[in-house]
Design a protein around this motif. Structure first.
Motif, PDB file in Angstrom:
ATOM      1  N   GLN A   1       0.481  -1.214  -0.077  1.00  0.00           N
ATOM      2  CA  GLN A   1      -0.063  -0.035   0.057  1.00  0.00           C
ATOM      3  C   GLN A   1       0.734   1.238  -0.077  1.00  0.00           C
ATOM      4  O   GLN A   1       0.528   2.134  -0.754  1.00  0.00           O
ATOM      5  CB  GLN A   1      -0.867  -0.186   1.135  1.00  0.00           C
ATOM      6  CG  GLN A   1      -1.912   1.074   1.089  1.00  0.00           C
ATOM      7  CD  GLN A   1      -3.350   0.818   0.249  1.00  0.00           C
ATOM      8  OE1 GLN A   1      -3.462  -0.426   0.127  1.00  0.00           O
ATOM      9  NE2 GLN A   1      -3.949   1.626  -0.051  1.00  0.00           N
ATOM     10  N   LEU A   2       1.881   1.207   0.677  1.00  0.00           N
ATOM     11  CA  LEU A   2       2.619   2.287   0.790  1.00  0.00           C
ATOM     12  C   LEU A   2       3.554   2.828  -0.377  1.00  0.00           C
ATOM     13  O   LEU A   2       3.689   3.699  -0.798  1.00  0.00           O
ATOM     14  CB  LEU A   2       3.832   2.327   2.160  1.00  0.00           C
ATOM     15  CG  LEU A   2       4.601   3.461   2.267  1.00  0.00           C
ATOM     16  CD1 LEU A   2       4.250   4.957   2.162  1.00  0.00           C
ATOM     17  CD2 LEU A   2       5.561   3.121   3.277  1.00  0.00           C
ATOM     18  N   GLN A   3       3.845   1.444  -1.002  1.00  0.00           N
ATOM     19  CA  GLN A   3       4.377   1.544  -2.410  1.00  0.00           C
ATOM     20  C   GLN A   3       3.577   2.380  -3.478  1.00  0.00           C
ATOM     21  O   GLN A   3       3.970   3.016  -4.204  1.00  0.00           O
ATOM     22  CB  GLN A   3       5.243   0.259  -2.694  1.00  0.00           C
ATOM     23  CG  GLN A   3       6.299   0.337  -3.906  1.00  0.00           C
ATOM     24  CD  GLN A   3       7.353   1.125  -3.357  1.00  0.00           C
ATOM     25  OE1 GLN A   3       8.157   1.003  -2.414  1.00  0.00           O
ATOM     26  NE2 GLN A   3       7.916   2.186  -4.171  1.00  0.00           N
ATOM     27  N   MET A   4       2.582   2.000  -3.330  1.00  0.00           N
ATOM     28  CA  MET A   4       1.589   2.330  -4.404  1.00  0.00           C
ATOM     29  C   MET A   4       1.399   4.016  -4.289  1.00  0.00           C
ATOM     30  O   MET A   4       1.273   4.613  -5.249  1.00  0.00           O
ATOM     31  CB  MET A   4       0.227   1.619  -4.316  1.00  0.00           C
ATOM     32  CG  MET A   4      -0.943   1.992  -5.094  1.00  0.00           C
ATOM     33  SD  MET A   4      -2.485   1.341  -4.910  1.00  0.00           S
ATOM     34  CE  MET A   4      -3.506   2.374  -6.122  1.00  0.00           C
ATOM     35  N   PHE A   5       1.475   4.379  -3.080  1.00  0.00           N
ATOM     36  CA  PHE A   5       1.256   5.687  -2.529  1.00  0.00           C
ATOM     37  C   PHE A   5       2.345   6.507  -3.280  1.00  0.00           C
ATOM     38  O   PHE A   5       2.161   7.451  -3.678  1.00  0.00           O
ATOM     39  CB  PHE A   5       0.947   5.887  -1.105  1.00  0.00           C
ATOM     40  CG  PHE A   5       1.224   7.415  -0.498  1.00  0.00           C
ATOM     41  CD1 PHE A   5       0.135   7.868  -0.578  1.00  0.00           C
ATOM     42  CD2 PHE A   5       2.321   7.710  -0.198  1.00  0.00           C
ATOM     43  CE1 PHE A   5      -0.162   9.285   0.034  1.00  0.00           C
ATOM     44  CE2 PHE A   5       2.182   9.219   0.107  1.00  0.00           C
ATOM     45  CZ  PHE A   5       1.018   9.838   0.408  1.00  0.00           C
ATOM     46  N   ILE A   6       3.467   5.981  -2.791  1.00  0.00           N
ATOM     47  CA  ILE A   6       4.739   6.415  -3.284  1.00  0.00           C
ATOM     48  C   ILE A   6       5.031   6.618  -4.936  1.00  0.00           C
ATOM     49  O   ILE A   6       5.247   7.561  -5.158  1.00  0.00           O
ATOM     50  CB  ILE A   6       6.313   5.625  -2.569  1.00  0.00           C
ATOM     51  CG1 ILE A   6       6.314   5.992  -1.195  1.00  0.00           C
ATOM     52  CG2 ILE A   6       7.462   6.205  -3.580  1.00  0.00           C
ATOM     53  CD1 ILE A   6       7.147   4.931  -0.369  1.00  0.00           C
ATOM     54  N   ASN A   7       4.556   5.466  -5.488  1.00  0.00           N
ATOM     55  CA  ASN A   7       4.493   5.584  -6.781  1.00  0.00           C
ATOM     56  C   ASN A   7       3.539   6.480  -7.507  1.00  0.00           C
ATOM     57  O   ASN A   7       3.808   6.963  -8.622  1.00  0.00           O
ATOM     58  CB  ASN A   7       4.264   3.999  -7.333  1.00  0.00           C
ATOM     59  CG  ASN A   7       5.620   2.984  -7.143  1.00  0.00           C
ATOM     60  OD1 ASN A   7       6.354   3.433  -6.884  1.00  0.00           O
ATOM     61  ND2 ASN A   7       5.211   1.864  -7.301  1.00  0.00           N
ATOM     62  N   GLY A   8       2.609   6.573  -6.819  1.00  0.00           N
ATOM     63  CA  GLY A   8       1.409   7.571  -7.272  1.00  0.00           C
ATOM     64  C   GLY A   8       1.535   8.769  -7.328  1.00  0.00           C
ATOM     65  O   GLY A   8       1.177   9.643  -8.156  1.00  0.00           O
ATOM     66  N   ILE A   9       2.474   9.273  -6.495  1.00  0.00           N
ATOM     67  CA  ILE A   9       2.955  10.721  -6.586  1.00  0.00           C
ATOM     68  C   ILE A   9       3.449  11.170  -7.825  1.00  0.00           C
ATOM     69  O   ILE A   9       3.187  12.260  -8.218  1.00  0.00           O
ATOM     70  CB  ILE A   9       3.946  10.883  -5.216  1.00  0.00           C
ATOM     71  CG1 ILE A   9       3.316  10.690  -3.901  1.00  0.00           C
ATOM     72  CG2 ILE A   9       4.472  12.436  -5.186  1.00  0.00           C
ATOM     73  CD1 ILE A   9       3.851  10.675  -2.685  1.00  0.00           C
ATOM     74  N   SER A  10       4.207  10.571  -8.417  1.00  0.00           N
ATOM     75  CA  SER A  10       4.838  10.913  -9.472  1.00  0.00           C
ATOM     76  C   SER A  10       3.964  10.936 -10.801  1.00  0.00           C
ATOM     77  O   SER A  10       4.239  11.469 -11.849  1.00  0.00           O
ATOM     78  CB  SER A  10       6.114   9.805 -10.007  1.00  0.00           C
ATOM     79  OG  SER A  10       5.641   8.620 -10.354  1.00  0.00           O
ATOM     80  N   THR A  11       2.462  10.367 -10.630  1.00  0.00           N
ATOM     81  CA  THR A  11       1.572  10.379 -11.609  1.00  0.00           C
ATOM     82  C   THR A  11       0.652  11.635 -11.596  1.00  0.00           C
ATOM     83  O   THR A  11      -0.214  11.770 -12.261  1.00  0.00           O
ATOM     84  CB  THR A  11       0.777   9.383 -11.503  1.00  0.00           C
ATOM     85  OG1 THR A  11      -0.182   8.994 -10.587  1.00  0.00           O
ATOM     86  CG2 THR A  11       1.591   7.833 -11.821  1.00  0.00           C
ATOM     87  N   LEU A  12       0.887  12.327 -10.478  1.00  0.00           N
ATOM     88  CA  LEU A  12      -0.142  13.696 -10.429  1.00  0.00           C
ATOM     89  C   LEU A  12       0.017  14.523 -11.302  1.00  0.00           C
ATOM     90  O   LEU A  12       1.230  14.796 -11.697  1.00  0.00           O
ATOM     91  CB  LEU A  12       0.151  14.166  -8.737  1.00  0.00           C
ATOM     92  CG  LEU A  12      -0.217  13.182  -7.620  1.00  0.00           C
ATOM     93  CD1 LEU A  12       0.251  13.857  -6.309  1.00  0.00           C
ATOM     94  CD2 LEU A  12      -1.616  12.529  -7.694  1.00  0.00           C
ATOM     95  N   THR A  13      -0.945  15.321 -11.685  1.00  0.00           N
ATOM     96  CA  THR A  13      -0.962  16.425 -12.651  1.00  0.00           C
ATOM     97  C   THR A  13      -0.213  17.442 -11.776  1.00  0.00           C
ATOM     98  O   THR A  13      -0.012  17.309 -10.482  1.00  0.00           O
ATOM     99  CB  THR A  13      -2.247  16.737 -13.158  1.00  0.00           C
ATOM    100  OG1 THR A  13      -2.873  17.399 -12.002  1.00  0.00           O
ATOM    101  CG2 THR A  13      -2.749  15.631 -13.714  1.00  0.00           C
ATOM    102  N   ALA A  14       0.227  18.702 -12.322  1.00  0.00           N
ATOM    103  CA  ALA A  14       0.858  19.858 -11.888  1.00  0.00           C
ATOM    104  C   ALA A  14      -0.046  20.312 -10.651  1.00  0.00           C
ATOM    105  O   ALA A  14       0.487  20.659  -9.517  1.00  0.00           O
ATOM    106  CB  ALA A  14       1.206  20.912 -12.633  1.00  0.00           C
TER     107      ALA A  14
END
Length: 78
Positions: A1-14
């Motif tokens: 779950q934490l890894q998904m959170f960390i990976n997801g940060i880079s997919t956020l738009t500006a």
């Protein structure tokens, strides 16, 4: 779950990243609305997208995982 959170940060738009950072800094919903000069429905739309990308269901959960991520980072730097 934490890894998904960390990976997801880079997919956020500006804009999503700005909102995410404001939440991490401790800003309230009212603060974010005022700082970005956006309407509540616009913020709700962005929140929904942020939560989906990070695998969380609330701001409380978002802040919890952000804390875990920071603790993990501090441990790896020692």
């Amino acid at each position: 779950q934490l890894q998904m959170f960390i990976n997801g940060i880079s997919t956020l738009t500006a804009t999503e990243r700005i909102i995410f950072d404001l939440y991490i800094e401790g800003n309230s919903t009212k603060d974010v609305l005022a700082k970005l000069n956006i309407k509540e429905n616009t913020l709700k739309f962005h929140n929904k997208n942020i939560y989906a990308k990070l695998g969380v269901s609330s701001r409380k959960q978002l802040l919890y995982y952000a804390t875990l991520k920071n603790n993990e980072k501090e441990r790896s730097e020692k």
